[in-house]
Design a protein around this motif. Structure first.
Motif, PDB file in Angstrom:
ATOM      1  N   TYR A  15      -1.058   3.038   2.666  1.00  0.00           N
ATOM      2  CA  TYR A  15      -1.296   4.251   1.873  1.00  0.00           C
ATOM      3  C   TYR A  15      -1.163   5.489   2.755  1.00  0.00           C
ATOM      4  N   GLN A  47      -3.614   9.808  -6.964  1.00  0.00           N
ATOM      5  CA  GLN A  47      -3.786   8.959  -5.777  1.00  0.00           C
ATOM      6  C   GLN A  47      -4.976   8.025  -5.928  1.00  0.00           C
ATOM      7  N   GLU A  48      -6.074   8.586  -6.429  1.00  0.00           N
ATOM      8  CA  GLU A  48      -7.287   7.756  -6.543  1.00  0.00           C
ATOM      9  C   GLU A  48      -7.130   6.726  -7.670  1.00  0.00           C
ATOM     10  N   ARG A  68      -5.068   4.072  -6.316  1.00  0.00           N
ATOM     11  CA  ARG A  68      -5.846   3.296  -5.338  1.00  0.00           C
ATOM     12  C   ARG A  68      -6.676   2.224  -6.060  1.00  0.00           C
ATOM     13  N   ASN A  78      -7.561   8.566   4.804  1.00  0.00           N
ATOM     14  CA  ASN A  78      -6.984   7.702   3.770  1.00  0.00           C
ATOM     15  C   ASN A  78      -7.272   6.233   4.044  1.00  0.00           C
ATOM     16  N   SER A 115       1.879   6.741  -6.784  1.00  0.00           N
ATOM     17  CA  SER A 115       0.905   7.775  -7.184  1.00  0.00           C
ATOM     18  C   SER A 115       1.546   9.160  -7.146  1.00  0.00           C
ATOM     19  N   GLY A 172       0.839  -1.217   0.000  1.00  0.00           N
ATOM     20  CA  GLY A 172       0.000   0.000   0.000  1.00  0.00           C
ATOM     21  C   GLY A 172       0.860   1.247   0.000  1.00  0.00           C
ATOM     22  N   TRP A 221       1.196   4.236  -2.871  1.00  0.00           N
ATOM     23  CA  TRP A 221       0.997   5.681  -2.682  1.00  0.00           C
ATOM     24  C   TRP A 221       2.208   6.439  -3.242  1.00  0.00           C
ATOM     25  N   TYR A 256      -6.411  -1.739  -5.779  1.00  0.00           N
ATOM     26  CA  TYR A 256      -7.574  -2.611  -5.556  1.00  0.00           C
ATOM     27  C   TYR A 256      -7.520  -3.813  -6.489  1.00  0.00           C
ATOM     28  N   THR A 285      -9.745   4.046   1.598  1.00  0.00           N
ATOM     29  CA  THR A 285      -9.259   2.803   0.982  1.00  0.00           C
ATOM     30  C   THR A 285     -10.235   1.656   1.267  1.00  0.00           C
ATOM     31  N   CYS A 308      -3.931  -2.132   3.399  1.00  0.00           N
ATOM     32  CA  CYS A 308      -3.635  -1.260   2.247  1.00  0.00           C
ATOM     33  C   CYS A 308      -3.801   0.195   2.639  1.00  0.00           C
ATOM     34  N   GLY A 309      -4.912   0.470   3.336  1.00  0.00           N
ATOM     35  CA  GLY A 309      -5.196   1.843   3.760  1.00  0.00           C
ATOM     36  C   GLY A 309      -4.137   2.363   4.697  1.00  0.00           C
TER      37      GLY A 309
END
Lengths: 656, 299
Positions: B118, B74-75, B78, B165, B45, B38, B42, B82, B169, B114-115
């Motif tokens: 991140y 970032q999104e 993400r 964040n 990203s 994760g 990030w 996923y 996530t 993951c969150g």
């Protein structure tokens, strides 16, 4: 183990710090710091630790602020911001209780201490004087602050500097701040590497000898070995608690300017007649000498005399033996000098303070100090008096009086070295503006600035010196001195501005091409064979220029010294022959080892205190706004609380 | 006092990450690896965003554009995370014949890891470089915020964004998974959840542009706290639904067990044996075969 990890982490963090944020937080404030100087007996001055010292700004602008600090000392580290009148170790700083931790002292220029301030001893340079056993106090207000060691750095600014914002920042701290309001502080990163004494630090290679370049020569440029000569001389340097900001207006600038004006007067007089004929007609030649490093045990004059008598070149630069590589002397002209032909010395020393009748500002007064037991000196003093009496019609000329009978002899001066080391009965007169004790209330201090002197007084001294030297060189009677032999007061005013305020002035710009504002300082600095202090370079070039400017068309043009041959100097675009000489001035007790590339302590015929300046990696003083201690603790507690709260929530509000 | 502020800010900014790491991530090696993945994503990203920022000159002049491009990166990453996470999970549970509550729980824990990763990378990069300057005696103040150090403001914002964040996530992972589930009939809720996550990310990021730090902090927390509560209940509800769903399945299986004979494992077919699950009775005994060592008994 965890400590090592933490240190490594912090080191890593320090390395990765982004500069822009750091520069936003910490603002460089410049200024001039006190340096750590050492001699054979110890080290003096202040330093920060290896790690920078920081503390909150604490303004002392009134006596009550100081009393409050003593009676109710804060528990935190402080950077004292002092109005100028409170800058005295013996009077103020030494009185502070031990529980006050001082991280540094910032001195704000402005009102000078009302009662005067001199950090020198009451008898400056007593050990190398003619009267080392005397109890006399030439400098009665001297408190010896220059010879104290303290464990914090000090900083000040030139008068033209930008320092008001520091006072404003310190004033903000003075208010009753709420517990969360930020505090203003300063951080000092000035680590002076040398300690103990000069011999130790030279061995450890953590210091460099103090020294500069003396300037000497003969008016007219040629030295006739068969002729006697008189010497007009003055010290070229001074010191203060902030060495690189030593304006030295009254001492030594007034003496330098008076001497230079007299030289200018004679050269102008010669040039207005037939210069060659004039110089050859002189019964006695006129030697001039500006000795650098005199404030550090007369090292300039002693070095010169030592070299004239005992210099031994180990490696010549050329077959003609005109210069030496080891030890480096770019000219060997001094070896031709016959010291036995020196007949007398006249030295304008401290001549800048107005001491005449307050109702008659055009009639300054001077005092002729001489050695009491030297009859020839008294005769010379009388001659000077006669010049003064016979030249009353001359505008600005000083009246002359004998000094107080209580004085032991001549005051601290370069002439002392010549009397001590050449001839004890050498006639010497030192011209000053004081009859007994120094009139200058700011001798050897940062407050001896341009506002401390009177141009008319210097003009009076220069005029008297000029006419006396003419009389002594030509052998004429006082009444035969030409009336048109005079100095230019505007020239003196301009030169004083150069020597005691900023080098960015008309004469220095014209001669040396000084490109930006450099505050004048009469501290000799660190010795280097090749680096010449600005004021020495100016004197060298200016006197050469004055002497030869009439013949400038005869000399080839140049852009730099590389365009001229080894016996010439490039001055104002012309290759002028060398008629004025530099002479290195540093301790006789030290020698540079060209193979090992280090200074070594050696024995000498003329030992001195071996003054050196400590090495330093960087000098950085910055101001900042910082959180109050309370906020720091609060944030720490909040951080701990949040961690506990998050742990609690995860443990008891389990999602899955 | 300087290190006191440094550690104070460190604890504030990293508090949710530290707590989750100690109580959840550290206990399972798998989660530790997922968390690092994760964090790596990030960084990826922000690497993409930096390249864009460097290439596209107009972005360098306007903070608003920089923020937009950073959020999009970032999104986007993400979403990429996923996709990779789903594959990873499928690999880990490739022997499972069907979804169970345990696989669902593992998925939720994985998305949490993951969150956290991140969030950890975010806080470390976005705030760490600023925070290091708090080791000195000086602090950063602005004319708009003359009394509160920007170190403290940033620590609080990092704390806020750190929590968000993690929530974003998990919510996005849950929502995408649910949207892929053809049997899911409340898709609109998950679409709304994704939209809310993205919108809040944009909104809160732009709110940091408010120069008055007090207003910026207040508004950020005023929006974040309800969001966090909604997120918490959303995840809780999702988990409860799943739990109810699997519970009902278990109940149905128990009913079926009374009539259907359990298939006994063949000695010469070990692989087959592992793929077949014997649904536990109420009175589960030690000799009953279980699929996962870390299975927790469902009550």
């Amino acid at each position: 183990m965890w400590k090592i990890i933490l240190i490594l982490l912090l080191l890593f963090i320090k390395e990765t710090q982004t500069k822009s944020i750091h520069d936003t937080i910490y603002q460089d404030i410049g200024g001039f710091t006190g340096m750590q100087l050492l001699n054979k007996n110890g080290d003096y001055g202040g330093t920060s630790g290896f790690d920078p010292l920081y503390g909150e700004l604490y303004l002392i602008e009134e006596e009550s602020d100081f009393e409050k600090l003593i009676n109710d000392p804060p528990s935190k580290k402080l950077v004292l911001v002092l109005n100028a009148e409170f800058f005295s170790f013996s009077k103020y700083l030494d009185r502070l209780p031990n529980k006050i931790t001082i991280a540094g002292v910032i001195l704000l220029p402005g009102n000078k201490p009302g009662t005067g301030y001199s950090p020198e001893m009451t008898y400056p340079l007593k050990a190398s004087s003619l009267h080392p056993e005397s109890d006399y106090e030439w400098n009665s207000i001297g408190n010896g602050d220059l010879y104290k060691k303290y464990f914090f750095p000090i900083l000040t600014f030139p008068l033209q500097g930008n320092f008001q914002f520091i006072k404003d920042m310190a004033k903000q701290n003075k208010r009753d701040l709420e517990f969360f309001e930020p505090r203003n502080g300063a951080v000092f990163d000035i680590f002076m590497q040398a300690n103990e004494d000069s011999e130790t630090c030279l061995r450890r290679k953590t210091c460099v000898p103090i020294g500069g370049q003396s300037v000497w020569g003969f008016i007219g440029g040629e030295y006739n070995k068969s002729k006697e000569y008189i010497m007009i001389t003055t010290p070229l340097d001074t010191r203060s608690s902030f060495p690189y900001l030593s304006p030295g207006s009254e001492f030594p600038s007034s003496g330098i300017v008076a001497l230079l004006s007299a030289i200018d007067g004679i050269i102008s007089f010669a040039n207005s007649n037939n210069a060659t004929e004039f110089y050859s007609s002189l019964k006695r030649q006129i030697m001039f000498g500006f000795w650098d490093g005199e404030s550090f045990g007369h090292i300039g004059s002693l070095k010169f005399i030592n070299d004239v008598k005992y210099f031994d070149c180990k490696e010549w630069n050329d077959s003609s033996h005109s210069s030496c590589n080891q030890p480096f002397r770019y000219s060997m002209a001094f070896k031709d000098l016959d010291l036995s032909k020196l007949t007398e010395i006249i030295e304008p020393n401290q001549v800048g303070l107005y001491t005449g009748n307050p109702n008659n500002t055009y009639q300054s007064q001077l005092y002729t100090h001489y050695e009491k037991e030297n009859f020839q000196s008294l005769v010379l003093a009388e001659k000077i008096m006669m010049v003064s009496i016979n030249s009353l019609k001359i505008m600005n000329l000083s009246t002359v009086e004998y000094p107080s009978p209580h004085t032991p002899g001549i005051p601290p001066s370069s002439s002392e070295s010549f009397v001590r080391k050449i001839k004890s009965d050498l006639p010497v007169v030192v011209l000053t503006d004081y009859p007994s004790q120094f009139s200058n209330a700011f001798y050897s201090s940062v407050f001896d600035d341009i506002f401390n002197i009177e141009t008319q007084q210097i003009a009076g001294a220069a005029s008297l010196l000029l006419r006396t030297v003419y009389m002594e060189a030509t052998g004429c009677n006082p009444e035969e001195i030409p009336e048109n032999l005079a100095v230019n007061e505007t020239f003196i005013r301009d030169l004083m501005f150069c020597f005691s305020f900023t080098y960015y002035c008309q004469y220095f710009v014209d001669i040396l091409g000084i490109p930006f504002n450099v505050p004048s300082s009469n501290y000799p600095g660190l010795f280097s064979d090749t680096n010449v202090p600005i004021r020495s370079k100016f004197l060298h070039d200016f006197i050469t220029y004055l002497t030869l400017v009439q013949k400038s068309s005869e000399f080839p043009s140049c852009k730099s010294g590389y365009d001229c041959n080894s016996s010439e100097n490039c001055i104002v675009g012309k290759c002028y022959p060398r008629i004025v000489y530099f002479h290195p001035s540093y301790s006789n007790n030290v020698e540079y080892d060209y193979k090992q590339k280090e200074y070594k302590v050696v024995e000498s015929y003329f030992p001195d205190d071996l003054w050196v300046e400590s090495d330093w990696k960087k000098i950085q003083i910055q101001v900042y706004q910082g959180n109050s201690k309370n906020v720091d603790i609060l944030v720490f507690c909040v951080g701990i609380f949040l961690i506990l709260l998050d742990c609690f929530m995860i443990k008891f509000f389990k999602l899955f | 006092m300087t290190l006191v502020l440094f550690f104070g800010c460190l604890f504030v900014a990293f508090s949710p990450i530290i707590a989750l790491f100690i109580f959840v991530i550290y206990k399972e090696a798998k989660l530790l690896i997922i968390m690092l993945a994760g964090a790596f994503f990030w960084l990826l990203s922000i690497f993409i965003a930096s390249i864009l920022w460097k290439i596209v000159k107009p972005l360098q002049d306007e903070n608003a554009w920089s923020i937009a491009i950073s959020i999009v990166a970032q999104e986007g990453v993400r979403l990429l995370l996923y996709k990779i996470f789903i594959k990873l999970e499928a690999n880990i549970y490739r022997f499972a014949t069907k979804q169970t509550l345990e696989t669902e729980k593992s998925y939720l824990k994985g998305s949490l890891a993951c969150g956290v990763g991140y969030s950890f990378a975010y806080v470390l990069v976005m705030y760490g470089s600023v925070m290091t300057h708090s080791t000195g005696p000086g602090s950063l103040f602005t004319s708009e915020c003359p009394k509160i150090s920007l170190f403290i403001v940033n620590a609080l914002l990092a704390h806020n964004f750190g929590i968000l964040n993690i929530l974003w996530t998990i919510i996005i992972f849950i929502s995408f998974k649910s949207l892929k589930n053809k049997k899911e009939n409340k898709k609109i809720i998950y679409i709304f959840a994704i939209t809310l996550s993205l919108a809040s990310h944009f909104l809160l990021s732009y709110l940091t542009l408010i120069k008055n730090c007090k207003v910026s902090l207040l508004v950020n927390y005023l929006i974040s706290i309800p969001l966090a509560i909604i997120g918490y209940f959303f995840i809780k509800k999702y988990y409860r639904n799943k739990k109810d769903f699997y519970q009902s399945q278990i109940n149905e299986t128990q009913k079926d067990e009374q009539t259907i004979e359990v298939i006994k494992p063949q000695e010469n077919d070990q692989k087959q044996d592992l793929t077949r699950r014997r649904v536990p009775n109420d009175n589960t005994s030690d000799d009953e075969p279980v699929l996962f060592d870390n299975d927790i008994k469902i009550k």
